[in-house]
Write an enzyme that holds these catalytic residues in place. Structure first.
Site, PDB file in Angstrom:
ATOM      1  N   ARG A  69      -7.731 -36.091   8.543  1.00  0.00           N
ATOM      2  CA  ARG A  69      -7.304 -34.955   9.366  1.00  0.00           C
ATOM      3  C   ARG A  69      -7.393 -35.325  10.851  1.00  0.00           C
ATOM      4  O   ARG A  69      -6.520 -34.975  11.649  1.00  0.00           O
ATOM      5  CB  ARG A  69      -8.247 -33.786   9.050  1.00  0.00           C
ATOM      6  CG  ARG A  69      -7.656 -32.435   9.219  1.00  0.00           C
ATOM      7  CD  ARG A  69      -8.586 -31.373   8.713  1.00  0.00           C
ATOM      8  NE  ARG A  69      -8.397 -31.035   7.316  1.00  0.00           N
ATOM      9  CZ  ARG A  69      -7.351 -30.378   6.823  1.00  0.00           C
ATOM     10  NH1 ARG A  69      -6.380 -29.991   7.615  1.00  0.00           N
ATOM     11  NH2 ARG A  69      -7.273 -30.109   5.543  1.00  0.00           N
ATOM     12  N   HIS A 113      -1.260 -14.699  12.384  1.00  0.00           N
ATOM     13  CA  HIS A 113      -1.842 -14.694  11.041  1.00  0.00           C
ATOM     14  C   HIS A 113      -1.402 -13.420  10.322  1.00  0.00           C
ATOM     15  O   HIS A 113      -1.449 -12.333  10.916  1.00  0.00           O
ATOM     16  CB  HIS A 113      -3.363 -14.759  11.136  1.00  0.00           C
ATOM     17  CG  HIS A 113      -4.020 -14.791   9.784  1.00  0.00           C
ATOM     18  ND1 HIS A 113      -3.999 -15.920   8.989  1.00  0.00           N
ATOM     19  CD2 HIS A 113      -4.671 -13.837   9.079  1.00  0.00           C
ATOM     20  CE1 HIS A 113      -4.617 -15.645   7.849  1.00  0.00           C
ATOM     21  NE2 HIS A 113      -5.034 -14.393   7.876  1.00  0.00           N
ATOM     22  N   GLU A 147     -13.160 -21.410  15.047  1.00  0.00           N
ATOM     23  CA  GLU A 147     -13.246 -20.757  13.741  1.00  0.00           C
ATOM     24  C   GLU A 147     -11.857 -20.385  13.229  1.00  0.00           C
ATOM     25  O   GLU A 147     -11.043 -19.821  13.978  1.00  0.00           O
ATOM     26  CB  GLU A 147     -14.113 -19.498  13.867  1.00  0.00           C
ATOM     27  CG  GLU A 147     -14.609 -18.993  12.531  1.00  0.00           C
ATOM     28  CD  GLU A 147     -15.600 -17.832  12.695  1.00  0.00           C
ATOM     29  OE1 GLU A 147     -15.737 -17.052  11.750  1.00  0.00           O
ATOM     30  OE2 GLU A 147     -16.207 -17.715  13.773  1.00  0.00           O
ATOM     31  N   ASP A 149      -8.653 -18.706  11.903  1.00  0.00           N
ATOM     32  CA  ASP A 149      -8.110 -17.345  11.943  1.00  0.00           C
ATOM     33  C   ASP A 149      -9.070 -16.367  12.626  1.00  0.00           C
ATOM     34  O   ASP A 149      -9.367 -15.274  12.122  1.00  0.00           O
ATOM     35  CB  ASP A 149      -7.779 -16.855  10.513  1.00  0.00           C
ATOM     36  CG  ASP A 149      -6.715 -17.730   9.868  1.00  0.00           C
ATOM     37  OD1 ASP A 149      -5.885 -18.282  10.604  1.00  0.00           O
ATOM     38  OD2 ASP A 149      -6.734 -17.860   8.636  1.00  0.00           O
ATOM     39  N   THR A 176       8.854  -8.814   9.583  1.00  0.00           N
ATOM     40  CA  THR A 176       9.735  -8.205  10.594  1.00  0.00           C
ATOM     41  C   THR A 176       8.914  -7.755  11.811  1.00  0.00           C
ATOM     42  O   THR A 176       9.395  -7.816  12.943  1.00  0.00           O
ATOM     43  CB  THR A 176      10.509  -6.986  10.039  1.00  0.00           C
ATOM     44  OG1 THR A 176       9.584  -5.999   9.632  1.00  0.00           O
ATOM     45  CG2 THR A 176      11.387  -7.369   8.863  1.00  0.00           C
TER      46      THR A 176
HETATM   47  C1  GAR Z   1       4.233 -16.009   8.675  1.00  0.00           C
HETATM   48  O1  GAR Z   1       4.090 -14.872   7.880  1.00  0.00           O
HETATM   49  C2  GAR Z   1       2.928 -16.333   9.371  1.00  0.00           C
HETATM   50  O2  GAR Z   1       2.199 -15.220   9.739  1.00  0.00           O
HETATM   51  C3  GAR Z   1       2.223 -17.107   8.295  1.00  0.00           C
HETATM   52  O3  GAR Z   1       3.206 -17.896   7.674  1.00  0.00           O
HETATM   53  C4  GAR Z   1       4.475 -17.247   7.796  1.00  0.00           C
HETATM   54  C5  GAR Z   1       5.428 -18.223   8.445  1.00  0.00           C
HETATM   55  O4  GAR Z   1       6.734 -17.735   8.431  1.00  0.00           O
HETATM   56  N1  GAR Z   1       1.178 -17.903   8.847  1.00  0.00           N
HETATM   57  C6  GAR Z   1       0.078 -18.240   8.192  1.00  0.00           C
HETATM   58  O5  GAR Z   1      -0.148 -17.915   7.050  1.00  0.00           O
HETATM   59  C7  GAR Z   1      -0.899 -19.090   8.996  1.00  0.00           C
HETATM   60  N2  GAR Z   1      -2.139 -19.192   8.328  1.00  0.00           N
HETATM   61  P1  GAR Z   1       7.838 -18.420   9.352  1.00  0.00           P
HETATM   62  O6  GAR Z   1       7.769 -19.931   9.112  1.00  0.00           O
HETATM   63  O7  GAR Z   1       9.128 -17.848   8.839  1.00  0.00           O
HETATM   64  O8  GAR Z   1       7.562 -18.069  10.770  1.00  0.00           O
END
Ligand code: GAR
Length: 193
Positions: A69, A113, A147, A149, A176
């Protein structure tokens, strides 16, 4: 120029919403800000094509060949820094970040998030909200700190969970709202950077 670098892993619909808001609201003229690059850790991320069509540098840094990582995050930081970012925007970037990477962009890295943080950090947020009997789901824009999220909240949107909802239905309803609150939160932050 306040350069914005957006990191994605998939569809990139939040990235596209941010790019469109920047164009529509003239972020260049208003804030001296520009979406300079979109970087994906997945070569097949759909959002890359949209970025290219908009004339934005679209780069891939596949995490798979990296042994650790730390090694990936170092290479990612080197790639990001080529674009001299004032702001790094995580938009569906599905990687856990190393502390060194987070520290490097402290105060100038945002995430969205899909939950009403501090509830449901991590994965499968909508399924977990359903199972917990929540009446509302939502999304949170926050500063990225060590930390996962967590970090200061800049914006939130809530949507109702309706009878018979599936996690997918909730995800679509939340998405949306994400497309509204993420560009708005960035536009509010840009004058302060
Ligand atoms: C979104 O819903 C975002 O909030 C989530 O992934 C989706 C990405 O959609 N993010 C996470 O889960 C981060 N931990 P997108 O690629 O269409 O923007």
């Amino acid at each position: 120029m306040k350069n914005i670098v957006i990191l994605i892993s998939g569809g990139g619909s939040n990235m596209a919403a941010i790019v469109r808001a920047a164009q529509r609201e003239h972020w260049g003229r208003l804030y001296g800000a520009e979406v300079k690059a979109v970087i994906s850790n997945r070569p097949d991320a759909k959002g890359l094509q949209f970025a290219r069509e908009q004339g934005i540098a679209a780069e891939v840094l596949d995490h798979k060949p990296f042994a650790s990582r730390e090694a990936f995050d170092e290479a990612l930081a080197a790639l990001i820094d080529r674009f001299e970012p004032a702001l790094v925007v995580l938009a569906g970037f599905m990687r856990i970040l190393t502390p060194a990477f987070v520290a490097r962009y402290q105060g100038r890295m945002l995430n969205i998030h899909p939950s009403l943080l501090p509830a449901f950090p991590g994965l499968h947020t909508h399924q977990r909200a359903l199972e917990a009997g929540c009446r509302f789901a939502g999304a949170t824009v926050h500063q990225v700190t060590a930390e996962l999220d967590f970090g200061p909240i800049l914006a939130q949107a809530a949507v109702p969970i309706l009878p018979g909802d599936s996690a997918d239905a909730i995800a679509a309803r939340v998405l949306t709202q994400e497309h509204l609150i993420y560009p708005r939160a960035i536009a509010e932050l840009l004058p302060k950077l």
